[in-house]
Design an enzyme around this catalytic site. Sequence first.
Site: not given
Length: 526
Positions: A111, A186, A210
């Site tokens: 990420k 997210s 997330s």
Amino acid sequence: MKRSRYWQQFTGKNDRNIGINAKVSGRVVHLAGLIHELSASELARLIAEKKLSSREATRAYLDRIAQIDPTLRAFNETYETEALDAADAIDRKVSRGNALGPLAGVPMALKDNLCSIQGRTTCSSRMLQNFRSPYDATVVSRLASAGAVILGKTNLDEFAMGSSTENSAFGPTRNPWKTTCVPGGSSGGSAAAVAARLCAAALGSDTGGSIRQPAALCGIVGLKPTYGLVSRYGLVAFASSLDQIGPMTQDVRDAALLLNVIAGPDPKDSTSWPAAAADYLKDLESRPPHVRIGLPKEFFGDGLSNEVAGAIAAAVEYFKQHGAEIIPVSLPHTRYGIAAYYVIAPAEASSNLARYDGVHYGHRTNNARDLFELYSASRAEGFGPEVQRRIMLGTYALSSGYYDAYYLRAQKVRQLIKEDFDRAFESCDVILSPTTPDVAFDLGAKSGDPLAMYLCDVFTVTCNIAGIPGMSIPCGFSASGLPIGMQFLGPVFSESLMLRLARLYEAGHEWNKRIPRPILETASAA
Ligand code: GLN
């Protein structure tokens, strides 16, 4: 290697027509069409056994990214040359017979809020668009020591604030199961990349859901560890008392494998738990002892879609048949979870994001006449609307005169939520719930309505508020073909038990073996 059945079932193609030869278990099979169907654990084993090279695996993923990612936009950046070099280095180690790490040669993604010396660390924000970290996050160095090959950085909601990956300054990621839908957020880029098999596994971060929410919406496994189990050093801070890094994988074994690599004490993070982490692979396949599974009534009320409720009910039935005891429990303060989270998280964010002032690092405006304008214009240009909203909410909640009414009160609710869990775990070992109220929604459906978006997190935020571990695994598909996720919540450091239960369920279902078809069709048409 009973993979060709799946390959044919979900692609309609015969892998024997497309492929390179590789020796698997003493016989020659054609692997090229299959590499992306292998889990990280299987890949690591085949590479270590010299049945497949890391270069072949890395090449296969890079080719898939080139073919599919223009549609999905899961990656912010890829590192083709560096990844192939890293793969070659592993292959040399293999041929020399050197000791190998548990992820040796396995192509992975990070990420884009995890600091890495390689490439940029943007948080999908204009503020950090060109930021190059001078150091690696602890999890990144641990992956490197374990031999992982990093393919690239994945898209996210700006600074991890959001539930759909639509808040990225670089454009949204699409859900591989249906490209008009969001992948969740997210960590939507990581989830979409794993689901579409653009990497063998990925890392995400979870402040209020997330990891678990996008895992559920993309049909993969996502684990948010106990607060403090995984070092946050090098994770760009959103809300420091809630943030945790965790694995996003195709299956439960891979989640245990990755957790083994990233968990454990780190002197660089003062909140990291000092005791050595467990071995999460140990006993993974053995049937868990008599388990009491709690069903919190507050998670099964209004707003839960019938299809999701049905899938969870079927899972509960499965666990019953496998000897689990089902216990009704109550978490009465769940209804205040969203309200407390959306005070605490923005409050911490407003403080954490104060460092982006256009002076130290990050975006700097060209249009300032004085110092005040330099700050305000740099921040106005660098941050997107959701990040600005959170900073304003958080600053307000912390300001003198309002602190007691909002922040202090939210902290008191936090304690009540924690006590709810403590009480529930007196009568059950683990809690089972839906991960999300519904399956993936259309792009744009909630982006104009922040409150509707915040409600996506109704089942995930209390876990972070209480600091306990949570995990989402696939538990079915809707009639429209979209994945459904179920969530386990356990007492602190109960990851081993959660993983074993998840594995017990997965062994009887294997939803994770399905690969999103529309993407394959898009790719083969391209
Ligand atoms: N969706 C939640 C939010 O917008 C959680 C985000 C996260 O876990 N990083 O804050």
